[in-house]
Design an enzyme around this catalytic site. Structure first.
Site, PDB file in Angstrom:
ATOM      1  N   ARG A 178      30.812   0.536   2.236  1.00 13.75           N
ATOM      2  CA  ARG A 178      29.677   0.589   3.159  1.00 13.75           C
ATOM      3  C   ARG A 178      29.468  -0.780   3.790  1.00 13.75           C
ATOM      4  O   ARG A 178      28.951  -1.697   3.158  1.00 13.75           O
ATOM      5  CB  ARG A 178      28.403   1.013   2.429  1.00 13.75           C
ATOM      6  CG  ARG A 178      28.392   2.464   2.050  1.00 13.75           C
ATOM      7  CD  ARG A 178      27.046   2.801   1.472  1.00 13.75           C
ATOM      8  NE  ARG A 178      26.943   4.221   1.223  1.00 13.75           N
ATOM      9  CZ  ARG A 178      25.790   4.861   1.143  1.00 13.75           C
ATOM     10  NH1 ARG A 178      24.664   4.206   1.278  1.00 13.75           N
ATOM     11  NH2 ARG A 178      25.779   6.151   0.914  1.00 13.75           N
ATOM     12  N   ARG A 225      16.132  -4.819   3.766  1.00 11.11           N
ATOM     13  CA  ARG A 225      15.611  -3.449   3.614  1.00 11.11           C
ATOM     14  C   ARG A 225      14.560  -3.378   2.514  1.00 11.11           C
ATOM     15  O   ARG A 225      13.577  -2.645   2.632  1.00 11.11           O
ATOM     16  CB  ARG A 225      16.748  -2.473   3.308  1.00 11.11           C
ATOM     17  CG  ARG A 225      17.580  -2.166   4.518  1.00 11.11           C
ATOM     18  CD  ARG A 225      18.502  -0.997   4.256  1.00 11.11           C
ATOM     19  NE  ARG A 225      19.420  -0.871   5.367  1.00 11.11           N
ATOM     20  CZ  ARG A 225      20.715  -0.727   5.241  1.00 11.11           C
ATOM     21  NH1 ARG A 225      21.279  -0.670   4.059  1.00 11.11           N
ATOM     22  NH2 ARG A 225      21.466  -0.613   6.307  1.00 11.11           N
ATOM     23  N   ARG A 274       8.530   7.032   5.952  1.00  6.72           N
ATOM     24  CA  ARG A 274       8.643   5.611   5.587  1.00  6.72           C
ATOM     25  C   ARG A 274       7.492   4.777   6.119  1.00  6.72           C
ATOM     26  O   ARG A 274       7.302   3.652   5.679  1.00  6.72           O
ATOM     27  CB  ARG A 274       9.939   5.019   6.153  1.00  6.72           C
ATOM     28  CG  ARG A 274      11.191   5.487   5.509  1.00  6.72           C
ATOM     29  CD  ARG A 274      12.355   4.694   6.084  1.00  6.72           C
ATOM     30  NE  ARG A 274      13.634   5.253   5.750  1.00  6.72           N
ATOM     31  CZ  ARG A 274      14.358   4.910   4.701  1.00  6.72           C
ATOM     32  NH1 ARG A 274      13.909   4.016   3.862  1.00  6.72           N
ATOM     33  NH2 ARG A 274      15.520   5.460   4.480  1.00  6.72           N
ATOM     34  N   ARG A 324      27.836  -0.267  -5.141  1.00  7.01           N
ATOM     35  CA  ARG A 324      28.090   0.923  -4.328  1.00  7.01           C
ATOM     36  C   ARG A 324      28.808   0.539  -3.039  1.00  7.01           C
ATOM     37  O   ARG A 324      29.724   1.239  -2.604  1.00  7.01           O
ATOM     38  CB  ARG A 324      26.773   1.648  -4.014  1.00  7.01           C
ATOM     39  CG  ARG A 324      26.985   2.910  -3.180  1.00  7.01           C
ATOM     40  CD  ARG A 324      25.713   3.643  -2.922  1.00  7.01           C
ATOM     41  NE  ARG A 324      24.946   2.975  -1.870  1.00  7.01           N
ATOM     42  CZ  ARG A 324      23.765   3.398  -1.426  1.00  7.01           C
ATOM     43  NH1 ARG A 324      23.191   4.459  -1.959  1.00  7.01           N
ATOM     44  NH2 ARG A 324      23.140   2.748  -0.468  1.00  7.01           N
ATOM     45  N   LYS A 347      17.119   7.694  -5.138  1.00  7.42           N
ATOM     46  CA  LYS A 347      16.421   8.830  -4.535  1.00  7.42           C
ATOM     47  C   LYS A 347      17.371   9.962  -4.169  1.00  7.42           C
ATOM     48  O   LYS A 347      17.080  11.119  -4.441  1.00  7.42           O
ATOM     49  CB  LYS A 347      15.659   8.399  -3.277  1.00  7.42           C
ATOM     50  CG  LYS A 347      14.525   7.451  -3.504  1.00  7.42           C
ATOM     51  CD  LYS A 347      13.780   7.118  -2.227  1.00  7.42           C
ATOM     52  CE  LYS A 347      14.646   6.588  -1.122  1.00  7.42           C
ATOM     53  NZ  LYS A 347      15.236   5.268  -1.339  1.00  7.42           N
TER      54      LYS A 347
END
Length: 189
Positions: A133, A144, A88, A127, A13
């Protein structure tokens, strides 16, 4: 154009939002980017958000709604915007509808990137390794994804019922996805 982009975490996104917004000359507004900036700057909001995200949760609606409403009031969003990561939940949809009504605006389209969940998990783990991260462990990513399916995916039906939903295959090369999104938007306008 006033747009929303939906899709599970890791669907691309953010990448697509930036590309589409740049091509359309509107700002891409990412609640995730706003939250991460606050975490980096160690603001009170950032500290609160970091605790929530590290456990795999989402930031409460009231906090997110206030941030979005403030950002939509900036001059660069007057002629359009692309919201990434918002809304959301059903509560956020209602809040956004109220915000837009107050300013005599409406949405032009809601893009939904459709993806394979296992491919997305693999993408996010790569990623996480590259960007360091800490919040992107497999357990947190899968949590999630589950939260997305439960709380956010039903929003697609709401926007479909309103005649605004445009589904686009989000798998494949970035340029190919961008081309599919722009073609789909062209067909709706």
């Amino acid at each position: 154009m006033r747009l929303i982009i939906l899709g599970p975490p890791g669907a691309g996104k953010g990448t697509q939002a930036a590309r589409i917004a740049q091509r359309l000359g509107i700002p891409a507004i990412s609640t995730g980017d706003i939250f991460r900036a606050n975490i980096r700057q160690q603001t009170p909001l950032g500290e609160r958000v970091e605790q929530i995200l590290s456990s795999g949760g989402y930031v409460p609606d009231e906090v997110t709604n206030d941030i979005v409403e403030d950002r939509l009031g900036w001059p660069d969003a007057g002629d359009g915007f692309l919201l990434d990561g918002y809304p959301r939940t059903a509560g956020q949809v209602q809040a956004l509808d109220t915000m837009l009504e107050r300013h005599g605006r409406g949405l032009d389209a809601v893009l939904e990137l459709t993806v394979d969940e296992d491919a997305v998990v693999a993408r996010l783990l790569r990623r996480a390794a590259i960007e360091g991260r800490a919040d992107d462990t497999e357990e947190v990513i899968r949590e999630r994804q589950a939260i997305y399916r439960k709380e956010t995916a039903p929003l697609a039906q709401h926007y479909a019922d309103a005649g605004l939903l445009v589904q686009v295959d989000g798998m494949g090369e970035v340029d190919a996805v961008t081309d599919r999104v722009l073609a789909a938007l062209h067909r709706t306008s």
